[in-house]
Enzyme design. Structure first.
Site, PDB file in Angstrom:
ATOM      1  CG  HIS A   1      -1.887   1.088   1.304  1.00 47.19           C
ATOM      2  ND1 HIS A   1      -2.864   1.316   0.367  1.00 47.19           N
ATOM      3  CD2 HIS A   1      -2.034   2.065   2.243  1.00 47.19           C
ATOM      4  CE1 HIS A   1      -3.575   2.380   0.718  1.00 47.19           C
ATOM      5  NE2 HIS A   1      -3.086   2.859   1.850  1.00 47.19           N
TER       6      HIS A   1
ATOM      7  CD  GLN B   1       7.396   0.398  -2.645  1.00 44.51           C
ATOM      8  OE1 GLN B   1       7.921   1.114  -1.812  1.00 44.51           O
ATOM      9  NE2 GLN B   1       7.846   0.322  -3.863  1.00 44.51           N
ATOM     10  CG  ASP B   2      -1.121   2.087  -4.930  1.00 45.43           C
ATOM     11  OD1 ASP B   2      -0.887   2.199  -6.155  1.00 45.43           O
ATOM     12  OD2 ASP B   2      -2.232   2.331  -4.427  1.00 45.43           O
ATOM     13  CG  HIS B   3      -0.439   5.939  -0.469  1.00 41.71           C
ATOM     14  ND1 HIS B   3      -1.163   7.099  -0.378  1.00 41.71           N
ATOM     15  CD2 HIS B   3      -1.232   4.959   0.005  1.00 41.71           C
ATOM     16  CE1 HIS B   3      -2.343   6.838   0.131  1.00 41.71           C
ATOM     17  NE2 HIS B   3      -2.422   5.536   0.364  1.00 41.71           N
TER      18      HIS B   3
END
Length: 107
Positions: free
Chosen positions: A78, A80-82
């Site tokens: 999560h 990394q996604d942000h």
């Protein structure tokens, strides 16, 4: 690195990236209204947060590169996604700033 440490680094990435995202979106609202006075300081502040997020990410990458088997959970993913979406957002907003500058220059 244990699972709790990995989770904390994941939370750091989310928090720093989220702060940068908020700064960038607020900046976009300002430039949309023709206010360019905060561009440099806001971009600098966003970059500082992105650098902190990147530093947290690098800790994990260095451990894995050293051969440590890491139990990466959803929190890290999560984060990394942000981080990645905020980096992309920054690039787009920098382009929008230039477009808005041109628009207000022509008016």
């Amino acid at each position: 690195m244990n699972k709790n440490e990995l989770q904390m680094l994941g939370f750091e990435i989310v928090a720093y990236s989220g702060d940068a995202r908020s700064i960038l979106l607020n900046l976009l609202k300002e430039v949309r209204q023709g206010n360019f006075s905060n561009v440099d300081s806001a971009l600098k502040e966003a970059d500082e947060n992105l650098n902190l997020a990147h530093n947290s990410q690098t800790k994990i990458l260095a451990q894995e590169a050293a051969g440590e088997n890491l139990d990466l959970g959803f929190i890290f993913i999560h984060g990394q996604d942000h981080l990645m979406t905020t980096l992309l957002l920054k690039e787009l907003i920098v382009d929008f700033i230039e477009l808005y500058k041109q628009q207000y220059k022509e008016d």
